[in-house]
Design an enzyme around this catalytic site. Structure first.
Site, mmCIF file in Angstrom:
data_model
loop_
_atom_site.group_PDB
_atom_site.id
_atom_site.type_symbol
_atom_site.label_atom_id
_atom_site.label_comp_id
_atom_site.label_asym_id
_atom_site.label_seq_id
_atom_site.Cartn_x
_atom_site.Cartn_y
_atom_site.Cartn_z
ATOM 1 N N SER A 64 0.818 -1.207 0.000
ATOM 2 C CA SER A 64 0.000 0.000 0.000
ATOM 3 C C SER A 64 0.859 1.267 0.000
ATOM 4 O O SER A 64 1.993 1.278 0.486
ATOM 5 C CB SER A 64 -0.924 0.027 1.223
ATOM 6 O OG SER A 64 -1.903 -0.962 1.141
ATOM 7 N N GLN A 65 0.279 2.320 -0.529
ATOM 8 C CA GLN A 65 0.880 3.647 -0.475
ATOM 9 C C GLN A 65 1.137 4.022 0.996
ATOM 10 O O GLN A 65 0.272 3.803 1.853
ATOM 11 C CB GLN A 65 -0.093 4.633 -1.111
ATOM 12 C CG GLN A 65 0.364 6.075 -1.130
ATOM 13 C CD GLN A 65 -0.711 6.982 -1.724
ATOM 14 O OE1 GLN A 65 -1.755 6.516 -2.179
ATOM 15 N NE2 GLN A 65 -0.463 8.281 -1.715
#
Length: 213
Positions: A64-65
């Site tokens: 994930s970012q």
């Protein structure tokens, strides 16, 4: 694997970016400052580890970012005594952040390739979740329920009832809900059958898989 002075400097720059984007939890930012995200990346992408972007990992999943990891961790409101269930171990990066907030972390992964990979990585990094389980996240982890906090790191078409049931009264579930695009929700259990529901805007996640898909 090494964590160099250069990596540490890049992490501090990334944390400043997250602050500017609205991440205000000192605890979350401090923990993320200490975690070498490049350890959780595929070898060919380590040079991008401190960009605020999601990147592919094994089994057609993503890491994930960092903003998303920080945001979910922030609204989860984890205290050191909390028992936390993570649905979707993935790369293990979010797990590492949770372990920096509380030692009482249980995590479930549906993809066997990722499960085996993160098992090895956790051992190498001396990260010790209470349980690291290969299984169907839709079902939660009833054997060790209830939990103070539950976090889902993949997009669910609906909120699994089992997860709501496995919360203590006063507990919180943070989950992105939707198919192509998700809305981030936080459910707070106010009694055995009632919940407060809050929404926190749109995000994009890979789909939450279960035994049917």
């Amino acid at each position: 694997m090494k964590d160099t002075t250069k990596h540490q400097g890049l992490r501090r720059q990334l944390m400043e970016t997250l602050r500017k984007k609205g991440i205000s939890s000192a605890e979350v930012l401090q923990v993320m400052t200490t975690i070498p995200r490049h350890f959780f990346m595929d070898p060919g992408l380590v040079n991008f580890a401190y960009e605020d972007q999601a990147y592919p990992i094994a089994a057609e999943q993503t890491i994930s970012q960092p903003y998303t990891v920080a945001f979910q961790s922030q609204i989860l409101e984890v205290a050191p005594h909390h028992k936390v269930l993570e649905i979707g171990t993935g790369s293990g990066y979010q797990t590492a952040v949770l372990l920096g907030l509380t030692p009482h972390v249980y995590t479930v992964e549906r993809q066997q390739e990722l499960f085996k990979k993160t098992q090895r990585l956790f051992s190498q990094l001396n990260l010790r979740p209470k349980k690291n389980v290969f299984g169907d996240g839709y079902k939660g982890l009833p054997d060790t329920a209830p939990y103070d906090r539950i976090i889902v790191t993949a997009g669910a078409p609906e909120v699994p009832k089992e997860l709501l049931q496995q919360l203590v009264v006063g507990g919180k579930l943070v989950i992105p809900v939707g198919v192509k695009e998700q809305v981030m929700f936080r459910f707070t259990k106010t009694s055995e059958k009632t919940f407060d529901k809050e929404s926190f805007g749109n995000f994009r996640f890979v789909p939450l898989l279960n035994d049917k898909n």
